[in-house]
Design an enzyme around this catalytic site. Structure first.
Site, PDB file in Angstrom:
ATOM      1  CD  GLU A 135       0.376  -1.526   8.054  1.00  0.00           C
ATOM      2  OE1 GLU A 135       0.135  -0.788   9.051  1.00  0.00           O
ATOM      3  OE2 GLU A 135       1.107  -1.090   7.025  1.00  0.00           O
TER       4      GLU A 135
ATOM      5  CG  ASP B 112       0.354  -4.065   2.035  1.00  0.00           C
ATOM      6  OD1 ASP B 112       0.292  -4.935   2.891  1.00  0.00           O
ATOM      7  OD2 ASP B 112       1.252  -3.210   2.203  1.00  0.00           O
TER       8      ASP B 112
ATOM      9  CE  LYS C 141       3.315  -5.818   3.881  1.00  0.00           C
ATOM     10  NZ  LYS C 141       2.729  -4.658   4.899  1.00  0.00           N
TER      11      LYS C 141
ATOM     12  CG  ASP D  38      -0.572  -0.107   2.331  1.00  0.00           C
ATOM     13  OD1 ASP D  38       0.634   0.031   2.604  1.00  0.00           O
ATOM     14  OD2 ASP D  38      -1.094  -0.035   3.406  1.00  0.00           O
ATOM     15  CB  SER D  39       4.561   1.815  -0.281  1.00  0.00           C
ATOM     16  OG  SER D  39       4.867   0.665  -0.991  1.00  0.00           O
TER      17      SER D  39
ATOM     18  CD  GLU E 294       7.614   0.186   7.691  1.00  0.00           C
ATOM     19  OE1 GLU E 294       7.090  -0.666   7.139  1.00  0.00           O
ATOM     20  OE2 GLU E 294       7.935   1.420   7.099  1.00  0.00           O
TER      21      GLU E 294
HETATM   22  O1  KIV Z   1       3.500  -1.202   1.442  1.00  0.00           O
HETATM   23  C1  KIV Z   1       4.775  -1.535   1.653  1.00  0.00           C
HETATM   24  O2  KIV Z   1       5.410  -1.202   0.711  1.00  0.00           O
HETATM   25  C2  KIV Z   1       5.141  -2.282   2.682  1.00  0.00           C
HETATM   26  C3  KIV Z   1       6.552  -2.375   2.923  1.00  0.00           C
HETATM   27  C4  KIV Z   1       7.237  -1.198   2.884  1.00  0.00           C
HETATM   28  C5  KIV Z   1       6.888  -3.375   3.736  1.00  0.00           C
HETATM   29  O3  KIV Z   1       4.388  -2.438   3.577  1.00  0.00           O
END
Ligand code: KIV
Length: 279
Positions: free
Chosen positions: A115, A83, A113, A44-45, A182
């Site tokens: 959090e 994510d 993934k 989600d970056s 992280e």
């Molecule tokens: O969203 C992302 O890119 C991340 C990584 C930096 C671990 O969660």
């Protein structure tokens, strides 16, 4: 054949380091796979590096599904992880299961993934039980950046370090196949890595993790004025691209591009004929 979560876990057992990159589209997916990385994260970056937001919070499940489809389409060997965005898995276990299933079914990612530590463990347990591999993410969890008051290293004092150890154990016990650490101090990340059976994937967590994940744009130096402390710029790709694009604009304006080499010709008789029609 794509790598599976078992292949990733075997790498930890064999003492082989795991490399993961983020990817957001067919181009970054293709380049990420060509790099030899074992895993690609449709993170989600993308809210920050693709959409231009200040945080990951505006990213929706539709966005992640859309970008994951492109990365999956561009790759054959890599394990692609999608994510789960802000508030798509924390309202209830049912919400989390439905959204994880949607992400996997509609995009073809091999894992999701999410959090969170101990408090999200029951959700991880149910998603894994349903057959969806989960990568956990603890330490600085960017979706809670407003709660943390900024992108700060987590686990520096006794209480927060113990909390992270409990979180790491809880997500492993819940069935996560790996955990992202992280912005965690390197010695604490080493301690967690030694205690866990599952691989730890560090970002800003020092060299002792089982593997590393980095943002595609950071590694390639795509943003001239941005580079987090934990990232290494392996190339100044942004500057190279800017120079090339400026040269293109100059050549268009100077009438130097395109040349005969970039153009095609046609039969003179056809040309004469159409000219006569259009007089
Ligand atoms: O969203 C992302 O890119 C991340 C990584 C930096 C671990 O969660």
């Amino acid at each position: 054949m794509r790598l599976t979560i078992r292949d990733i876990q075997k790498m930890k057992t064999a003492g082989e380091r795991i490399a993961m990159l983020t990817a957001y589209d067919a181009t970054s997916g293709h380049l990420g796979e060509a790099s030899g990385a074992q895993m690609l994260l449709v993170g989600d970056s993308l809210g920050m590096v693709i959409q231009g937001h200040q945080s990951t919070i505006p990213v929706t499940l539709d966005h992640i599904v859309y970008h994951s489809q492109m990365v999956v389409r561009a790759t054959e060997r890599t394990l692609v992880v999608g994510d789960m965005p802000f508030m798509t898995y924390k309202a209830s276990v049912e919400q989390a299961m439905n959204n994880a299933a949607r992400l996997m079914q509609e995009s073809g990612v091999g894992a999701v993934k999410l959090e969170g530590g101990e408090y999200i463990a029951p959700t991880i347990d149910r998603i894994v039980e349903a057959g969806i591999p989960v990568m956990a993410h603890i330490g600085l969890t960017p979706q809670s950046v407003n709660q943390f008051g900024g992108f700060r290293v987590q686990g520096k004092d006794k209480d927060t370090a113990e909390r992270l150890l409990c979180d790491a154990q809880a997500v492993q016990d819940a069935g996560a196949f790996a955990v992202v650490l992280e912005l965690v101090p390197a010695p604490l990340a080493q301690e967690i890595t030694n205690r866990l059976k599952i691989p730890t994937i560090g970002i800003g967590a020092g060299p002792y993790c089982s593997g590393q994940v980095q943002v595609f744009h950071d590694v390639l130096g795509l943003f001239p004025s941005f580079g987090p402390k934990h990232a290494k710029r392996y190339a100044e790709t942004g500057a190279i691209m800017e120079t090339a694009l400026k040269q293109y604009v100059q050549e268009v304006q100077a009438g130097e591009f395109p040349t005969a080499e970039n153009s095609s010709t046609m039969n003179e008789e056809v040309l004469t004929e159409i000219r006569s029609h259009w007089r």
